[in-house]
Motif scaffolding. Sequence first.
Motif, mmCIF file in Angstrom:
data_model
loop_
_atom_site.group_PDB
_atom_site.id
_atom_site.type_symbol
_atom_site.label_atom_id
_atom_site.label_comp_id
_atom_site.label_asym_id
_atom_site.label_seq_id
_atom_site.Cartn_x
_atom_site.Cartn_y
_atom_site.Cartn_z
ATOM 1 N N GLU A 104 0.778 -1.382 0.169
ATOM 2 C CA GLU A 104 -0.095 0.066 0.060
ATOM 3 C C GLU A 104 0.954 1.383 -0.087
ATOM 4 N N ASP A 106 0.944 5.679 0.161
ATOM 5 C CA ASP A 106 0.541 6.795 0.205
ATOM 6 C C ASP A 106 1.134 7.951 -0.462
ATOM 7 N N LEU A 108 1.699 11.697 -0.823
ATOM 8 C CA LEU A 108 1.503 12.787 -0.174
ATOM 9 C C LEU A 108 1.561 13.987 -0.975
#
Length: 174
Positions: A104, A106, A108
Amino acid sequence: MSTNFSLPDVSDPMERHPKAPAPGDPFRLHHDLCHGCGVNAPGGLHVTVYAGEGFTTTAEMKVEEWMLGGPGVIHGGVLTAAFDEVLGTTPLIIGVPVVTGHLEVDFLKPIPIGSTLHFEAEVAAKERRKVFVRAVARLDDSDEPVATASAIFIEIDLRKHYAKYYDSASQSRL
Ligand SMILES: CCCCCCCC/C=C\CCCCCCCC(=O)SCCNC(=O)CCNC(=O)[C@H](O)C(C)(C)COP(=O)(O)OP(=O)(O)OC[C@H]1O[C@@H](n2cnc3c(N)ncnc32)[C@H](O)[C@@H]1OP(=O)(O)O
């Protein structure tokens, strides 16, 4: 089987592998055509991963024009592939060959073409065959993370895992 990244309450004991590269030294590439690290991979990322202290690694990747997604910035899939390579190499610090089970990311901040990404990764825990690895990516002019990733890799027997796909699996090496 799939799951979200969630660290076990207690990790199995882990030790740095005696043959792991010294801090600052690179991991040998396991195949010259690997999309992540292979020097002869057409359109490959050409990422080199370096051992750090303890259970950590570092890597760098120059963000080139061909990696473009949105105008002027990296494609999310290219960044994900780079994380896969960096995270997936990191368990070699404990001598464990793995494949990706769950990854996974992210995203940003936008990551501009022409910048250089600096990755830091660590093996956070091991539970039976599952190896939990986390990483952060930063740009060279800032300490602020531009992306983070967490993954569960699954320990494999290299030769058995690849035997039916690739006759030369025995050429892969730690
Ligand atoms: C291109 C790789 C080349 C490697 C060459 C090696 C050389 C050096 C090594 C490394 C440096 C290179 C760095 C490369 C970086 C890139 C890596 C990739 O992109 S790898 C390609 C993408 N991934 C796959 O193709 C896997 C496809 N999936 C499978 O083959 C199987 O599903 C596998 C092996 C992952 C699991 O199958 P089972 O039958 O062996 O194992 P079961 O019994 O199901 O699971 C064992 C434990 O793992 C958990 N598990 C299984 N799958 C999971 C998942 N998707 N997410 C979370 N946990 C999972 C299970 O819950 C179980 O855990 P419980 O002990 O019971 O707690």
